[in-house]
Each structure stands twice: as C-alpha cells, then as structure tokens.
Design a protein around this motif. Structure first.
Motif, PDB file in Angstrom:
ATOM      1  N   LYS A  66      53.973  29.655  89.495  1.00 42.82           N
ATOM      2  CA  LYS A  66      53.057  29.769  90.625  1.00 42.82           C
ATOM      3  C   LYS A  66      53.623  30.794  91.605  1.00 42.82           C
ATOM      4  N   ASN A  67      52.812  31.178  92.586  1.00 41.97           N
ATOM      5  CA  ASN A  67      53.268  32.130  93.593  1.00 41.97           C
ATOM      6  C   ASN A  67      54.200  31.416  94.567  1.00 41.97           C
ATOM      7  N   LEU A  68      55.489  31.721  94.489  1.00 38.45           N
ATOM      8  CA  LEU A  68      56.496  31.047  95.305  1.00 38.45           C
ATOM      9  C   LEU A  68      56.759  31.761  96.625  1.00 38.45           C
ATOM     10  N   GLY A  69      56.084  32.889  96.858  1.00 44.65           N
ATOM     11  CA  GLY A  69      56.342  33.640  98.073  1.00 44.65           C
ATOM     12  C   GLY A  69      57.603  34.479  97.950  1.00 44.65           C
ATOM     13  N   TYR A  70      57.969  35.113  99.055  1.00 39.58           N
ATOM     14  CA  TYR A  70      59.104  36.042  99.050  1.00 39.58           C
ATOM     15  C   TYR A  70      60.425  35.293  98.875  1.00 39.58           C
ATOM     16  N   ALA A  71      60.727  34.368  99.775  1.00 36.62           N
ATOM     17  CA  ALA A  71      62.042  33.714  99.781  1.00 36.62           C
ATOM     18  C   ALA A  71      62.291  32.926  98.500  1.00 36.62           C
ATOM     19  N   ASN A  72      61.389  32.037  98.164  1.00 36.07           N
ATOM     20  CA  ASN A  72      61.590  31.221  96.965  1.00 36.07           C
ATOM     21  C   ASN A  72      61.470  32.034  95.686  1.00 36.07           C
ATOM     22  N   GLY A  73      60.659  33.090  95.723  1.00 34.25           N
ATOM     23  CA  GLY A  73      60.570  33.964  94.558  1.00 34.25           C
ATOM     24  C   GLY A  73      61.920  34.556  94.216  1.00 34.25           C
ATOM     25  N   TYR A  74      62.615  35.038  95.229  1.00 30.67           N
ATOM     26  CA  TYR A  74      63.964  35.577  95.010  1.00 30.67           C
ATOM     27  C   TYR A  74      64.989  34.467  94.778  1.00 30.67           C
ATOM     28  N   ASN A  75      64.872  33.376  95.514  1.00 30.97           N
ATOM     29  CA  ASN A  75      65.873  32.314  95.388  1.00 30.97           C
ATOM     30  C   ASN A  75      65.933  31.732  93.976  1.00 30.97           C
ATOM     31  N   THR A  76      64.797  31.688  93.293  1.00 33.51           N
ATOM     32  CA  THR A  76      64.817  31.174  91.915  1.00 33.51           C
ATOM     33  C   THR A  76      65.683  32.040  91.012  1.00 33.51           C
ATOM     34  N   ILE A  77      65.599  33.357  91.201  1.00 33.78           N
ATOM     35  CA  ILE A  77      66.395  34.244  90.357  1.00 33.78           C
ATOM     36  C   ILE A  77      67.851  34.261  90.798  1.00 33.78           C
ATOM     37  N   PHE A  78      68.101  34.093  92.107  1.00 37.19           N
ATOM     38  CA  PHE A  78      69.490  33.983  92.564  1.00 37.19           C
ATOM     39  C   PHE A  78      70.185  32.800  91.890  1.00 37.19           C
ATOM     40  N   ARG A  79      69.490  31.691  91.800  1.00 41.68           N
ATOM     41  CA  ARG A  79      70.076  30.498  91.147  1.00 41.68           C
ATOM     42  C   ARG A  79      70.263  30.736  89.654  1.00 41.68           C
ATOM     43  N   LYS A  80      69.288  31.382  89.047  1.00 42.02           N
ATOM     44  CA  LYS A  80      69.334  31.613  87.607  1.00 42.02           C
ATOM     45  C   LYS A  80      70.473  32.552  87.215  1.00 42.02           C
ATOM     46  N   LEU A  81      70.740  33.550  88.062  1.00 41.93           N
ATOM     47  CA  LEU A  81      71.739  34.571  87.742  1.00 41.93           C
ATOM     48  C   LEU A  81      73.091  34.320  88.413  1.00 41.93           C
ATOM     49  N   LYS A  82      73.235  33.180  89.029  1.00 48.35           N
ATOM     50  CA  LYS A  82      74.403  32.889  89.870  1.00 48.35           C
ATOM     51  C   LYS A  82      75.730  33.149  89.169  1.00 48.35           C
ATOM     52  N   ILE A 175      73.172  44.030  98.528  1.00 56.51           N
ATOM     53  CA  ILE A 175      74.010  42.933  99.005  1.00 56.51           C
ATOM     54  C   ILE A 175      74.792  42.358  97.825  1.00 56.51           C
ATOM     55  N   THR A 176      75.995  41.883  98.066  1.00 54.41           N
ATOM     56  CA  THR A 176      76.782  41.326  96.974  1.00 54.41           C
ATOM     57  C   THR A 176      76.196  39.989  96.508  1.00 54.41           C
ATOM     58  N   LYS A 177      76.364  39.733  95.241  1.00 56.73           N
ATOM     59  CA  LYS A 177      75.936  38.446  94.701  1.00 56.73           C
ATOM     60  C   LYS A 177      76.716  37.309  95.350  1.00 56.73           C
ATOM     61  N   ASP A 178      78.006  37.545  95.611  1.00 57.41           N
ATOM     62  CA  ASP A 178      78.839  36.510  96.238  1.00 57.41           C
ATOM     63  C   ASP A 178      78.316  36.130  97.619  1.00 57.41           C
ATOM     64  N   LEU A 179      77.881  37.123  98.397  1.00 49.44           N
ATOM     65  CA  LEU A 179      77.363  36.816  99.739  1.00 49.44           C
ATOM     66  C   LEU A 179      76.027  36.089  99.649  1.00 49.44           C
ATOM     67  N   ILE A 180      75.170  36.495  98.712  1.00 50.07           N
ATOM     68  CA  ILE A 180      73.913  35.762  98.504  1.00 50.07           C
ATOM     69  C   ILE A 180      74.202  34.306  98.169  1.00 50.07           C
ATOM     70  N   ASN A 181      75.160  34.082  97.274  1.00 47.20           N
ATOM     71  CA  ASN A 181      75.502  32.707  96.894  1.00 47.20           C
ATOM     72  C   ASN A 181      76.070  31.935  98.080  1.00 47.20           C
ATOM     73  N   GLU A 182      76.895  32.604  98.870  1.00 41.02           N
ATOM     74  CA  GLU A 182      77.506  31.966 100.037  1.00 41.02           C
ATOM     75  C   GLU A 182      76.452  31.562 101.063  1.00 41.02           C
ATOM     76  N   LEU A 183      75.447  32.402 101.243  1.00 40.78           N
ATOM     77  CA  LEU A 183      74.388  32.142 102.219  1.00 40.78           C
ATOM     78  C   LEU A 183      73.303  31.214 101.680  1.00 40.78           C
ATOM     79  N   GLY A 184      73.319  30.948 100.378  1.00 39.79           N
ATOM     80  CA  GLY A 184      72.268  30.131  99.782  1.00 39.79           C
ATOM     81  C   GLY A 184      70.955  30.863  99.652  1.00 39.79           C
ATOM     82  N   GLY A 185      71.019  32.195  99.575  1.00 40.16           N
ATOM     83  CA  GLY A 185      69.801  32.987  99.437  1.00 40.16           C
ATOM     84  C   GLY A 185      69.021  33.074 100.739  1.00 40.16           C
ATOM     85  N   PHE A 186      67.734  33.362 100.619  1.00 45.39           N
ATOM     86  CA  PHE A 186      66.861  33.451 101.787  1.00 45.39           C
ATOM     87  C   PHE A 186      66.464  32.053 102.269  1.00 45.39           C
ATOM     88  N   ASN A 187      66.149  31.958 103.541  1.00 44.58           N
ATOM     89  CA  ASN A 187      65.657  30.703 104.113  1.00 44.58           C
ATOM     90  C   ASN A 187      64.207  30.503 103.665  1.00 44.58           C
TER      91      ASN A 187
END
Length: 276
Positions: A66-82, A175-187
């Motif tokens: 489904k359309n997860l929007g901007y933040a969740n759209g990216y956050n799903t891939i951040f978790r997948k590629l962590k 942005i580094t992957k480590d910083l994305i992981n540290e921040l928990g992605g987008f709000n």
C-alpha cells in the motif's frame, strides 16, 4: 588507494510513470565506481513498475502493498537493508534527474568535513535548469519556520558556496546507513513535509552537521506528486509544521508558537498562493 564507499541510491516512487524513466536513466550515467540503485514503490497504480522491470532490470525493486507515504516508505527499506554491507544512502525523489558527477562531488567532501555528517547537492528546477530550488536550508524550531536558501534565484546572477547548513532537503540527501539506523529513520508521524528537517534536527542533537555542496547538482520537477501551490499541499505543510513545533519544544513554547503562527496565517496564505 582507499576504496570508494558503496553508496546505495534509494528512489521512492508512487505513480511516477511519466518521470521515473528520466530519473533512472540519469542514475545509470553517474560517474562513480561503487553504487547500486534500489526503487521502493508505494503501490503504484500506473505503469511505473512495468517501466522499471522492462527497461531497468538491474534495479533492485521493492514493492509495498500500500502507499506508505514518504517516511514509512523509506523506513521499510531502512529496516530491510539494515545489516547489508554498504556505507551510505543517497535518498532521492523520483521526480529528479542527477548530474553525472553528483556522487563524486559529494564524496569528495568526506575528507574535508568527515564521513559521518549529512550532505546535500544544489537542486535546480528541472523545467528551468538555471533557476535554483535549494542551496541550503534554514529552520527555526520554536516557530517551525523553514526556508530554502537561494530558492527562485537565477544561477547566473548568484553563487552559493559549500557551507554548513541547517538541514538537507529530503529530495536529495546523502547520509550514512549507521546514522539512519541510529536515528531510527524518518519520523513516521509526519504525513508529508518536515521529515527531512526533523531528521537533520535529531542528527544535530548527536553533534552531526549538514553540508550543502556547491558542485553537486540535481534537477527537480517540484511537487510532481501533489501539485504546486495546491490547497492540499498547504494544509499538509501547516499540519507538519505544528507537529515539528510540538515534538521539539515544551508545551509552553508550543502554545506560544501556535498563537504567533495563527496571527501570521494570512501572510502564509498569501505567500503560498500568490507569490511566485
């Protein structure tokens, strides 16, 4: 000789059939030896997915149900590629085209400012390539006010230098992957807008800095998915501004800021719908 860091380019797509081909074609012309391309599709109902599969078969395609929007759209891939083996994300709108040297110019500044900060290119309008859309960003956390430095300036009349800046536009962000992981992605509490400002603000609380890089260049078809100067766009921005103020200030500041913003609401409306 040091190995070039692997940069994972992430393009979030939703119904971008008219533009995704331009974007991906420009990405395949990038002059940088260590990058890969992933597209996250937010349940498009047009021909986007067919275009990607048939014309860009080497792109890693991730399709959301489904359309997860901007933040969740990216956050799903951040978790997948962590836990995958690469160092950087280059986050990019689907309504963009990049200069072939964009990654090279961004990465060249790691030695000047450090690898763990956030970097952004100059962004010009796609339909007027001499007109600047972003040359750095400013925000005020108490009022929720944000501004693109250089917006609507003609490039042949003004020059913006590489400098630290308050935030990097989510239209194009390294942005580094480590910083994305540290921040928990987008709000994910933001429906649209302010996700990038919020991310950069939270990074600043961890002593990370943002840098605008003058030689790196991206072209942007502004507000392709929602339409420029629309009522919907304005209302979503106002709601996201209120959330940003609430999340980053105490309740007293929030109430005072809300009152001030209500007073100036007519000026915001004029600026959004009349000023070009």
């Amino acid at each position: 000789m040091n190995k070039l860091p692997h940069i994972k380019i992430l393009v979030l797509n939703w119904n971008g059939g008219d533009i995704i081909k331009k974007c991906l074609s420009s990405l395949f012309k990038i002059d940088y030896k260590n990058y890969s391309i992933d597209v996250i599709d937010n349940n498009s109902t047009d021909n986007s997915i067919q275009i990607i599969k048939s014309e860009f078969p080497t792109v890693n395609l991730h399709i959301n149900s489904k359309n997860l929007g901007y933040a969740n759209g990216y956050n799903t891939i951040f978790r997948k590629l962590k836990n995958e083996d690469f160092e950087y994300y280059f986050i990019l709108n689907n309504d963009t085209m990049v200069d072939k040297n964009v990654l090279k110019h961004l990465a060249n500044n790691f030695s000047n400012f450090g690898k763990d900060n956030i970097y952004g290119p100059k962004i010009n309008y796609l339909n007027n390539k001499n007109k600047i859309w972003y040359a750095g960003g400013y925000y005020n956390k108490f009022l929720g006010f944000t501004k693109h430095i250089g917006i609507n300036k003609q490039e042949d009349r003004i020059k913006y230098k590489t400098v630290p800046t308050k935030y990097i536009s989510g239209c194009s962000m390294l942005i580094t992957k480590d910083l994305i992981n540290e921040l928990g992605g987008f709000n994910s509490n933001y429906k649209m807008y302010y996700e990038d400002v919020d991310l950069c603000h939270r990074a600043s609380l961890r002593n990370k800095k943002c840098y605008f890089i003058e030689d790196a260049l991206v072209y942007h078809e502004v507000s392709y998915s929602i339409g420029q100067n629309s009522v919907k766009k304005f209302m979503i921005k106002i709601a996201s501004q209120a959330k940003f103020i609430y999340y980053n200030n105490n309740i007293i500041y929030f109430i005072i800021s809300l009152f001030i913003n209500i007073i100036f609401l007519p000026l915001y409306i004029i600026n959004n719908f009349i000023k070009r």
